[in-house]
Design a protein around this motif. Structure first.
Motif, short mmCIF file in Angstrom:
data_model
loop_
_atom_site.label_atom_id
_atom_site.label_comp_id
_atom_site.label_asym_id
_atom_site.label_seq_id
_atom_site.Cartn_x
_atom_site.Cartn_y
_atom_site.Cartn_z
N GLY A 248 -7.82 -44.80 14.25
CA GLY A 248 -7.94 -45.67 13.09
C GLY A 248 -6.81 -46.68 13.00
N SER A 249 -6.67 -47.28 11.82
CA SER A 249 -5.64 -48.31 11.64
C SER A 249 -5.18 -48.32 10.20
N VAL A 250 -3.99 -48.89 10.00
CA VAL A 250 -3.40 -49.06 8.67
C VAL A 250 -2.93 -50.50 8.53
N THR A 251 -3.37 -51.16 7.48
CA THR A 251 -2.89 -52.51 7.20
C THR A 251 -2.22 -52.54 5.83
N VAL A 252 -1.13 -53.30 5.74
CA VAL A 252 -0.34 -53.33 4.51
C VAL A 252 -0.19 -54.79 4.06
N GLU A 253 -0.54 -55.04 2.81
CA GLU A 253 -0.33 -56.34 2.20
C GLU A 253 0.50 -56.15 0.93
N SER A 254 1.59 -56.88 0.82
CA SER A 254 2.46 -56.70 -0.33
C SER A 254 3.11 -58.02 -0.72
N ARG A 255 3.21 -58.23 -2.03
CA ARG A 255 3.90 -59.40 -2.55
C ARG A 255 4.94 -58.93 -3.55
N LEU A 256 6.13 -59.48 -3.42
CA LEU A 256 7.22 -59.09 -4.31
C LEU A 256 6.85 -59.36 -5.76
N ASP A 257 7.05 -58.35 -6.57
CA ASP A 257 6.81 -58.38 -8.02
C ASP A 257 5.33 -58.51 -8.39
N GLU A 258 4.43 -58.31 -7.43
CA GLU A 258 3.00 -58.37 -7.73
C GLU A 258 2.28 -57.07 -7.37
N GLY A 259 2.68 -56.43 -6.30
CA GLY A 259 2.03 -55.18 -5.94
C GLY A 259 1.76 -55.06 -4.46
N THR A 260 1.18 -53.94 -4.08
CA THR A 260 0.94 -53.61 -2.68
C THR A 260 -0.46 -53.06 -2.51
N THR A 261 -1.08 -53.41 -1.40
CA THR A 261 -2.39 -52.86 -1.03
C THR A 261 -2.30 -52.30 0.39
N VAL A 262 -2.61 -51.03 0.51
CA VAL A 262 -2.63 -50.37 1.82
C VAL A 262 -4.07 -49.98 2.12
N THR A 263 -4.57 -50.41 3.27
CA THR A 263 -5.95 -50.11 3.66
C THR A 263 -5.95 -49.23 4.90
N LEU A 264 -6.56 -48.08 4.77
CA LEU A 264 -6.72 -47.16 5.90
C LEU A 264 -8.15 -47.28 6.43
N PHE A 265 -8.29 -47.46 7.72
CA PHE A 265 -9.62 -47.50 8.33
C PHE A 265 -9.79 -46.30 9.25
#
Length: 417
Positions: A390-407
């Motif tokens: 599988g894979s893990v992708t991380v999207e994050s913006r300072l002071d806005e939040g984080t999204t981690v997607t596991l496939f």
């Protein structure tokens, strides 16, 4: 040719085939289907040697029909041996085209029983090729090229260090085929058959090396997974004990409740350490809920929401919980209204788990650095890649939040492909 010279030729070939069969039968690194194919290869090569002897004998007499059958058998066996090696080197593929070529080759040579299209044996026991007389050579060459392609494109660097063995084998097979056109007038076993016996032995030796390397690599990966699992456990253990310690003085009843939950959770985690294979998403979700309930005692302003649209799949243990832990402890706990959402849905190729939060965010490049601050996320990423592809992708913006997607890929779909 005198009998003693024939024996001098056949004894080494027979010993090689006997040794190859015994090695394949007792090789503990061979999977059952590989062992079966290897034993079939030994049997077919033995049949090819016998066919050579029989055809050579029949060529000296008037048995035209018998020699025709023997020639059909010989031309049909050679491509089949290459196809079986293809199945061992590339077991996940169906090789439908290879099977079609083998069947087509057999059908073309069967025409020799009633037509000179492929070959015919004239009066005086003279062998004559027809317009399709080189079908076996063409089909065998195509299968040999495919076999070398899958051999050369194997992923491991260690596997590529000994590529000279299969490549040299391919050269021997081609050279022996050429030699048969010029020097095979009175040989009981032709050059190509003798070369195939020896090449099967050497190719098996190469395959054995690859299976051993893969076995050792899998053992190292399993040990690494064990180490990463033990790295996760103390971290959660210390945090939970700290929470219970605080509750004992301010809310003993709540402390007792959390202690019960933690006891169940700890027993489940200990069982995962003993059997660190894949687990169901339902169990992983239960771990996550239990952890979130414990953490919300310390951070009551944090909410964990669940939107579960897909449940029927497996994944490495302790993958969702550590990410939720990171989201709470390093992202949303400083918010007045911190929210972590766990969402799952089915995709065309597998399953996606999305964990998003409205926390402080972070620099995603820091995940790639061994600075100790994102070890949980790195462990999750490595275990998902190693254990299920599988894979893990991380999207994050300072002071806005984080999204981690596991496939998590669909394993059944991969096996069918």
């Amino acid at each position: 040719m005198e009998t003693k010279y024939i024996l001098l030729l056949l004894v080494p070939l027979g010993l090689q085939l006997f040794g190859l069969g015994f090695a394949a039968l007792t090789d503990r690194y061979l999977q059952r289907e590989h062992r079966r194919d290897m034993l079939l290869i030994v049997g077919l090569v033995l049949c090819l040697v016998i066919q050579n002897l029989l055809e050579n004998t029949l060529a000296r007499g008037p048995q035209i029909f018998g020699r025709t059958l023997a020639a059909i058998a010989g031309y049909s066996i050679r491509p089949l041996i290459l196809l079986l090696f293809l199945r061992i080197v590339s077991p996940r593929r169906s090789h439908r085209l290879g099977w079609l070529l083998v069947c087509l080759n057999f059908a073309v040579h069967l025409t020799a029983l009633f037509s000179p299209l492929c070959f015919t044996i004239l009066e005086g026991n003279r062998f004559t090729r027809g317009p399709l007389g080189y079908t076996c050579h063409i089909v065998s060459l195509l299968l040999l090229v495919e076999l070398m392609y899958y051999t050369v494109t194997r992923d491991s660097r260690e596997e590529k260090q000994s590529l000279w063995i299969p490549l040299l084998n391919a050269g021997f097979i081609i050279a022996s085929s050429v030699a048969d056109f010029f020097f095979n007038d009175d040989l009981p076993v032709d050059f190509l058959t003798a070369a195939m016996v020896s090449c099967c032995v050497f190719y098996y030796i190469w395959l054995h090396q690859q299976f051993v390397l893969r076995h050792e690599r899998d053992l190292m990966a399993e040990q690494r997974i064990q180490i990463m699992m033990t790295q996760i456990q103390p971290h959660f253990l210390y945090n939970t004990l700290s929470t219970i310690q605080v509750l004992c003085s301010v809310d003993p009843q709540r402390a007792a409740e959390i202690t019960g939950k933690f006891s169940v959770y700890l027993r489940q985690n200990l069982s995962l350490l003993e059997f660190p294979g894949m687990t169901t998403f339902e169990k992983e979700l239960e771990h996550t809920r239990t952890y979130a309930d414990i953490e919300r005692v310390r951070f009551p302003h944090v909410r964990v929401e669940y939107e579960i649209g897909d449940r029927d799949f497996s994944l490495p243990p302790l993958t969702v919980q550590p990410i939720v832990e990171n989201a709470i402890r390093h992202g949303v706990r400083i918010r007045d209204d911190g929210v972590v959402r766990v969402m799952t849905h089915r995709t065309a190729d597998g399953h996606e788990i999305v964990i998003e939060d409205n926390g402080v965010g972070f620099d995603t490049d820091a995940v790639k650095q061994n600075d100790g601050t994102h070890i949980g996320l790195r462990n999750v990423q490595e275990r998902i890649e190693r254990m299920c592809g599988g894979s893990v992708t991380v999207e994050s913006r300072l002071d806005e939040g984080t999204t981690v997607t596991l496939f998590i890929p669909d394993r059944e779909k991969e096996e069918r492909a």
